[in-house]
Design a protein around this motif. Structure first.
Motif, PDB file in Angstrom:
ATOM      1  N   ASP A 350      25.962 -11.995  -4.474  1.00 23.89           N
ATOM      2  CA  ASP A 350      25.431 -12.179  -3.466  1.00 23.89           C
ATOM      3  C   ASP A 350      25.316 -13.701  -3.765  1.00 23.89           C
ATOM      4  O   ASP A 350      25.538 -14.733  -4.056  1.00 23.89           O
ATOM      5  N   ALA A 351      25.380 -14.603  -2.152  1.00 23.93           N
ATOM      6  CA  ALA A 351      25.495 -16.493  -1.955  1.00 23.93           C
ATOM      7  C   ALA A 351      24.364 -15.994  -1.892  1.00 23.93           C
ATOM      8  O   ALA A 351      23.751 -17.725  -1.620  1.00 23.93           O
ATOM      9  N   LEU A 352      22.957 -15.603  -1.942  1.00 25.97           N
ATOM     10  CA  LEU A 352      21.569 -16.023  -1.520  1.00 25.97           C
ATOM     11  C   LEU A 352      20.920 -15.438  -2.926  1.00 25.97           C
ATOM     12  O   LEU A 352      20.826 -13.558  -2.642  1.00 25.97           O
ATOM     13  N   LYS A 353      21.245 -16.016  -4.367  1.00 25.43           N
ATOM     14  CA  LYS A 353      20.332 -14.584  -4.809  1.00 25.43           C
ATOM     15  C   LYS A 353      18.416 -15.178  -5.094  1.00 25.43           C
ATOM     16  O   LYS A 353      17.814 -14.481  -5.914  1.00 25.43           O
ATOM     17  N   ALA A 354      17.743 -15.900  -4.581  1.00 25.73           N
ATOM     18  CA  ALA A 354      16.168 -15.970  -4.455  1.00 25.73           C
ATOM     19  C   ALA A 354      15.718 -14.832  -3.644  1.00 25.73           C
ATOM     20  O   ALA A 354      14.530 -14.788  -4.036  1.00 25.73           O
ATOM     21  N   ASP A 355      16.589 -13.974  -3.094  1.00 23.15           N
ATOM     22  CA  ASP A 355      15.730 -13.030  -2.203  1.00 23.15           C
ATOM     23  C   ASP A 355      16.656 -11.606  -2.499  1.00 23.15           C
ATOM     24  O   ASP A 355      16.077 -10.545  -2.220  1.00 23.15           O
ATOM     25  N   ASP A 356      16.688 -12.253  -4.135  1.00 26.36           N
ATOM     26  CA  ASP A 356      17.530 -10.644  -4.999  1.00 26.36           C
ATOM     27  C   ASP A 356      16.411  -9.748  -6.041  1.00 26.36           C
ATOM     28  O   ASP A 356      16.476  -8.813  -6.584  1.00 26.36           O
ATOM     29  N   GLU A 357      15.192 -10.010  -5.719  1.00 27.38           N
ATOM     30  CA  GLU A 357      13.576  -9.889  -6.385  1.00 27.38           C
ATOM     31  C   GLU A 357      12.751  -9.875  -5.521  1.00 27.38           C
ATOM     32  O   GLU A 357      12.633 -10.414  -4.361  1.00 27.38           O
ATOM     33  N   ARG A 358      11.483  -8.935  -5.075  1.00 22.76           N
ATOM     34  CA  ARG A 358      10.253  -8.064  -4.591  1.00 22.76           C
ATOM     35  C   ARG A 358       9.752  -7.806  -5.497  1.00 22.76           C
ATOM     36  O   ARG A 358      10.033  -7.311  -6.549  1.00 22.76           O
ATOM     37  N   PHE A 359       8.537  -8.784  -5.788  1.00 20.63           N
ATOM     38  CA  PHE A 359       7.536  -7.828  -6.156  1.00 20.63           C
ATOM     39  C   PHE A 359       5.712  -7.382  -5.552  1.00 20.63           C
ATOM     40  O   PHE A 359       5.596  -7.353  -4.346  1.00 20.63           O
ATOM     41  N   LEU A 360       5.338  -7.634  -6.258  1.00 17.47           N
ATOM     42  CA  LEU A 360       4.426  -6.171  -5.713  1.00 17.47           C
ATOM     43  C   LEU A 360       3.092  -6.005  -7.144  1.00 17.47           C
ATOM     44  O   LEU A 360       3.144  -5.695  -7.842  1.00 17.47           O
ATOM     45  N   ALA A 361       1.534  -6.016  -6.236  1.00 15.67           N
ATOM     46  CA  ALA A 361       0.925  -5.700  -7.113  1.00 15.67           C
ATOM     47  C   ALA A 361      -0.226  -4.534  -6.575  1.00 15.67           C
ATOM     48  O   ALA A 361      -0.346  -4.248  -5.305  1.00 15.67           O
ATOM     49  N   VAL A 362       0.199  -3.750  -7.529  1.00 18.05           N
ATOM     50  CA  VAL A 362      -0.137  -1.701  -7.029  1.00 18.05           C
ATOM     51  C   VAL A 362      -1.974  -2.172  -7.759  1.00 18.05           C
ATOM     52  O   VAL A 362      -2.357  -2.028  -8.718  1.00 18.05           O
ATOM     53  N   PRO A 363      -2.878  -1.057  -6.783  1.00 21.71           N
ATOM     54  CA  PRO A 363      -4.223  -1.546  -7.302  1.00 21.71           C
ATOM     55  C   PRO A 363      -3.713   0.349  -7.825  1.00 21.71           C
ATOM     56  O   PRO A 363      -3.216   0.948  -7.322  1.00 21.71           O
ATOM     57  N   ILE A 364      -5.057   0.531  -9.364  1.00 22.70           N
ATOM     58  CA  ILE A 364      -4.999   1.786  -9.238  1.00 22.70           C
ATOM     59  C   ILE A 364      -6.080   2.030  -9.905  1.00 22.70           C
ATOM     60  O   ILE A 364      -7.012   0.850  -9.805  1.00 22.70           O
ATOM     61  N   VAL A 365      -6.411   3.096  -9.364  1.00 21.18           N
ATOM     62  CA  VAL A 365      -8.555   3.688  -9.194  1.00 21.18           C
ATOM     63  C   VAL A 365      -8.221   5.193  -9.820  1.00 21.18           C
ATOM     64  O   VAL A 365      -6.848   5.420 -10.066  1.00 21.18           O
ATOM     65  N   ALA A 366      -9.329   5.153 -10.116  1.00 25.56           N
ATOM     66  CA  ALA A 366      -9.949   6.814 -11.341  1.00 25.56           C
ATOM     67  C   ALA A 366      -9.703   7.482 -10.014  1.00 25.56           C
ATOM     68  O   ALA A 366      -9.286   9.057  -9.677  1.00 25.56           O
ATOM     69  N   THR A 367     -10.535   7.411  -8.683  1.00 26.02           N
ATOM     70  CA  THR A 367     -10.984   8.120  -7.675  1.00 26.02           C
ATOM     71  C   THR A 367     -10.999   7.240  -6.300  1.00 26.02           C
ATOM     72  O   THR A 367     -11.733   6.346  -6.881  1.00 26.02           O
ATOM     73  N   LEU A 368     -10.994   7.865  -5.161  1.00 27.10           N
ATOM     74  CA  LEU A 368     -11.468   7.472  -4.264  1.00 27.10           C
ATOM     75  C   LEU A 368     -12.317   8.454  -3.292  1.00 27.10           C
ATOM     76  O   LEU A 368     -12.118   9.133  -2.181  1.00 27.10           O
ATOM     77  N   PRO A 369     -14.255   8.194  -3.462  1.00 31.25           N
ATOM     78  CA  PRO A 369     -14.431   8.984  -3.062  1.00 31.25           C
ATOM     79  C   PRO A 369     -14.699   8.792  -1.395  1.00 31.25           C
ATOM     80  O   PRO A 369     -15.156   7.919  -1.118  1.00 31.25           O
ATOM     81  N   VAL A 370     -14.758   9.817  -1.412  1.00 32.38           N
ATOM     82  CA  VAL A 370     -15.101  10.129   0.268  1.00 32.38           C
ATOM     83  C   VAL A 370     -16.010  11.252   0.430  1.00 32.38           C
ATOM     84  O   VAL A 370     -15.732  12.748   0.269  1.00 32.38           O
ATOM     85  N   VAL A 371     -16.933  10.690   1.751  1.00 35.81           N
ATOM     86  CA  VAL A 371     -18.102  12.093   1.671  1.00 35.81           C
ATOM     87  C   VAL A 371     -17.779  12.299   3.376  1.00 35.81           C
ATOM     88  O   VAL A 371     -17.939  11.953   3.785  1.00 35.81           O
TER      89      VAL A 371
END
Length: 860
Positions: A350-371
């Motif tokens: 297309d004619a606008l290349k700067a928006d042809d990608e997007r990024f993500l920081a993914v949080p990774i946890v072993a568990t999420l304890p809920v009481v």
């Protein structure tokens, strides 16, 4: 009138200082009757009058100096006039260059040297700007102002020569932001205010006027503040718009774990004249390509495709590697991901290349304890039809899975009774839900839960079951110092479901529409029917009274002040003991006292929550300041999130410290209402998951605004650098960002991409290992998706309307009259005369004080 009126206001306030000092000095002396001194009264009468006149003169001089200094800083003028001046007269030209993301749209090709390069809308705007510059009269001043800020630094000063302005123009590049109208006007005002001569102003905006640009009504008053009209030079794509972009990129459920595959979701949008076939959509995780899908993008306005990638499982090795590269986040690591689109058979998509990608920081946890705490706890027995109040909530939040299929829930549920509540149960919990419990128990339980919330934990309190509002109010309200968001009426209202008597309630749909908890991506008619469906037959009345908020604020302020005073005293004594230890004069008793003081301080500023970021804690930063006390006291007021149709609160929310408490005034099991039997129960799922996400560190950042990364007080001396697109080991500073809080302000990140912030031990670190890496934190930066939705000229006119500025499409049309409109500020240089008057008054004051000192007279 003033160019910067706030300086005048500040001067007016400061001028009260000399008057107050004069009045206080008059009260320093008390009259004492002494008969032996009566014969001197006539002798001193004449000198006393002279001293009083001199003091009044000094008071007038000092007050005038402060008022005049404020007025000079405010740059006064006495009116303005606009007219026509000949084209040979110098002007101050302010060129506002739109360098938002959409200005990178490619409109053709051009030859530069021996290479072919894309020609963008920004290049078109620069050509028009060069024509404007070339047409300016000799000796003109020129300001080149990028409306979105530069990718690199630029000068705020106006240029004296055309060559300097042309060189500055070449440095303007597109950034991953949109043009914000009010900020653009502010930049124009600042540029005009920096140049007094020449007085004639010319303001030219070169833009594509996309999406959010230039709302006429809200900008009218701001544009009137400018010393000259804005001439808008519009550049636009030639032919139909052709752009595909990634409008959204996320993971399902918002968090990844080590037990279940993570599902990445992307949304691709396209606007263009014809269908684009075989478009590659590629997912990369931690720099490695994971999957590529091929899609067809249909022609039409805003058509889109939802992409669901194959489940991806993070391994334990990935988690440990990422954990070692970051600060301890309570066993939370951060992976990075990228999704991109490209033409499948080569060539340009297309004619606008700067928006042809997007990024993500993914949080990774072993568990999420809920009481979960209810009236039965771990004594619950479904085989005997014994269900606790929280049973259905647990089924929705973490439904049971078949272990033979290898699936496990990331949410680690723990069900207890209130008597079993202790610190070991809460120290790793991300969320605590209490429902159907008759009483919160002893004061120790309430104090423990409040410490948990103050450190950043989230607490939900629901009625139902055996809930006794009188006992809860007595034990957990405490005039706002407990854990209840507000006070409760002593009696429940209504009867359990199935009773033949008693009133019934429904939710007030209009009270729900203002909170994200209830805003689902569904038609309004569907939402209204869903939320009006549940029947509430028994509720607790939560008091909604401004007087309660005042009491809560006052008690919180008092508590914070007492805590601050105690911490100050403890820190003072600990400093004395530390001094004795350094001199080797401390005794066994001193060491015992140190341990006692340390315990007391930890009780005042608890920090036992394992996953809480130590950088957010104030425990190691000293006592909080008074202004922070006032701010925190004001923030502690409760908010009614939803109401019944009789006006009583259904959900009441309150912030305590860094955490949040939510009160549900009915039950969460089908004995007091039908809420959990209907689709409306998904509200609780949204509430719980939002609260869980709030406990994760923020790593996804917008390019539109600065981001503050909190650090602990112990890391103030660290050497911090930023790496990423356009930044190579750029040094960052650790600054105070609030009372007893420190952080790294990351600004000027104007390109989307993956960045890394690295901290190394500084020279003043008391720990060995100078220059060793302390931690590295990844950040994902993205710009606004709306900026990619390009509009045609017709759509722009329909959305923006006409008349807000002179719009031209050819540079020559801007100057077709052969004249510049000028704006003259009469008296704009009067601040220099005012400053001279201030100096003269100060000299006069010095002369008066010198003469008084030589004669031995007292002065005010």
């Amino acid at each position: 009138m003033f160019l910067t009126p706030w300086f005048a206001v500040a001067g007016l306030i400061a001028a009260a200082g000399p008057v107050l000092i004069h009045l206080l000095n008059r009260q320093r002396y008390k009259t004492r009757q002494w008969a032996a001194m009566e014969f001197l009264r006539q002798a001193i009468f004449r000198s006393r009058r002279a001293v009083q006149l001199r003091d009044l003169l000094l008071l007038a001089l000092r007050t005038f100096c402060i008022l005049a200094f404020g007025a000079a800083m405010a740059q006064p003028f006495f009116g303005s006039s606009q007219g026509e001046v000949g084209s040979s007269q110098p002007v101050h030209a302010v060129l506002l260059i739109d360098n938002s993301l959409s200005m990178g749209y490619v409109v053709g090709q051009e030859i530069e040297g021996q290479q072919q390069r894309d020609r963008t809308l920004l290049d078109e705007a620069k050509d028009r700007a060069r024509e404007v510059i070339d047409g300016l009269p000799p000796d003109s001043r020129i300001s080149v102002v990028p409306t979105c800020g530069p990718a690199s630094g630029y000068s705020n000063d106006a240029y004296f020569t055309k060559d300097e302005a042309l060189d500055a123009l070449e440095t303007v590049e597109p950034v991953d932001q949109d043009t914000r109208p009010h900020e653009t006007i502010d930049r124009a005002l600042q540029a005009c205010g920096r140049v007094e001569d020449p007085a004639a102003k010319r303001i030219v905006l070169l833009t594509d006027r996309q999406v959010a640009d230039w709302p006429v009504q809200s900008l009218a008053a701001r544009i009137e503040e400018l010393p000259a009209p804005i001439d808008v030079v519009q550049v636009e794509p030639k032919g139909p718009v052709d752009n595909a972009w990634i409008s959204d990129f996320q993971i399902q459920d918002g968090v990844a774990d080590l037990h279940n595959p993570t599902i990445f979701l992307a949304r691709i949008r396209y606007e263009g004249p014809e269908t684009k076939s075989d478009v590659d959509v590629t997912l990369s995780v931690n720099g490695e390509t994971i999957e590529t899908q091929t899609v067809d993008l249909q022609s039409g306005s805003g058509s889109g495709s939802e992409i669901r990638f194959e489940p991806f499982l993070f391994s334990r090795a990935d988690f440990e590697m990422l954990e070692d590269s970051e600060r301890s986040q309570g066993r939370t690591a951060t992976a990075t991901a990228r999704v991109s689109i490209s033409a499948g058979r080569g060539g340009s998509l297309d004619a606008l290349k700067a928006d042809d990608e997007r990024f993500l920081a993914v949080p990774i946890v072993a568990t999420l304890p809920v009481v979960f705490i209810d009236q039965l706890g771990d004594d619950e027995d479904p085989s005997r039809d014994r269900f606790g109040e929280t049973y259905r909530l647990r089924q929705y939040l973490a439904p049971k899975t078949d272990p033979s299929q290898g699936k496990r829930q990331v949410i680690d549920l723990k069900t207890r009774r209130i008597e079993q509540l202790d610190r070991s149960l809460l120290e790793d919990a991300r969320l605590v839900v209490i429902a159907g419990v008759e009483t919160p128990g002893s004061g120790e339980k309430v104090e423990l839960l409040r410490e948990y919330v103050e450190q950043g934990g989230n607490l939900v309190i629901a009625a139902g079951g055996d809930f006794d509002p009188a006992q809860w109010d007595e034990a957990a309200w405490l005039d706002g110092l407990g854990i209840l968001p507000t006070s409760l009426a002593p009696q429940t209202v209504g009867q359990p479901l199935g009773s033949t008597s008693g009133d019934v309630f429904q939710l007030d749909y209009n009270s729900l529409k203002s909170h994200d908890y209830f805003l689902l991506d569904e038609p309004e008619g569907f939402l209204r029917k869903m939320y009006r469906g549940p029947i509430f037959s028994k509720v607790v009345e939560a008091l909604d009274d401004d007087r309660l908020k005042e009491v809560m604020t006052a008690r919180t302020r008092e508590q914070l002040q007492q805590r601050r005073d105690q911490i100050e005293e403890i820190d003072r004594r600990m400093a004395e003991l530390r001094q004795l230890e350094s001199q080797r004069k401390s005794s066994a008793g001193d060491r015992d006292e140190w341990a006692t003081l340390e315990t007391q301080r930890n009780q005042l500023e608890p920090s036992w929550l394992l996953w809480s970021d130590p950088a957010e804690s104030e425990a190691d930063a000293g006592p909080i300041e008074q202004r922070a006390i006032e701010q925190r006291a004001e923030e502690t007021g409760f908010l009614v999130v939803a109401r019944y149709d009789n006006g009583w609160p259904f959900l009441v929310e309150r912030r305590i410290g860094r955490g949040k408490v939510l009160l549900v005034t009915s039950g969460v099991y089908p004995s007091w209402n039908t809420f959990t039997l209907m689709n409306s129960v998904m509200v609780f799922d949204r509430v719980f998951r939002e609260m869980l996400r709030s406990t994760l560190p923020v790593r996804n950042v917008s390019s539109q605004r600065a981001f503050v990364l909190p650090v602990s007080a112990a890391e103030r001396t660290a050497q911090v650098t930023l790496d990423g697109p356009g930044h190579s080991e750029e040094p960052l500073s650790v600054d105070a960002v609030g009372a007893n809080r420190y952080g790294i302000t990351i600004a000027g990140v104007t390109q989307r991409g993956l960045y890394r912030v690295t901290a190394k031990r500084g020279e003043e670190s008391s720990t060995e290992g100078l220059g060793t890496t302390m931690w590295t934190i990844p950040l994902a930066v993205n710009g606004p998706a709306d900026e990619s939705q390009l509009l045609t000229a017709e759509e722009i006119e329909q959305r923006a309307g006409r008349g807000q500025a002179d719009v031209v499409t050819e540079t020559g049309a801007v100057f077709s009259l052969g004249n510049f409109r000028q704006a003259r500020l009469h008296g704009a240089k009067s601040w220099k005369w005012i400053a001279g008057a201030v100096l003269a008054c100060l000299l006069l004051e010095l002369v008066i004080l010198t003469r008084a000192a030589r004669s031995g007279e007292r002065t005010a």
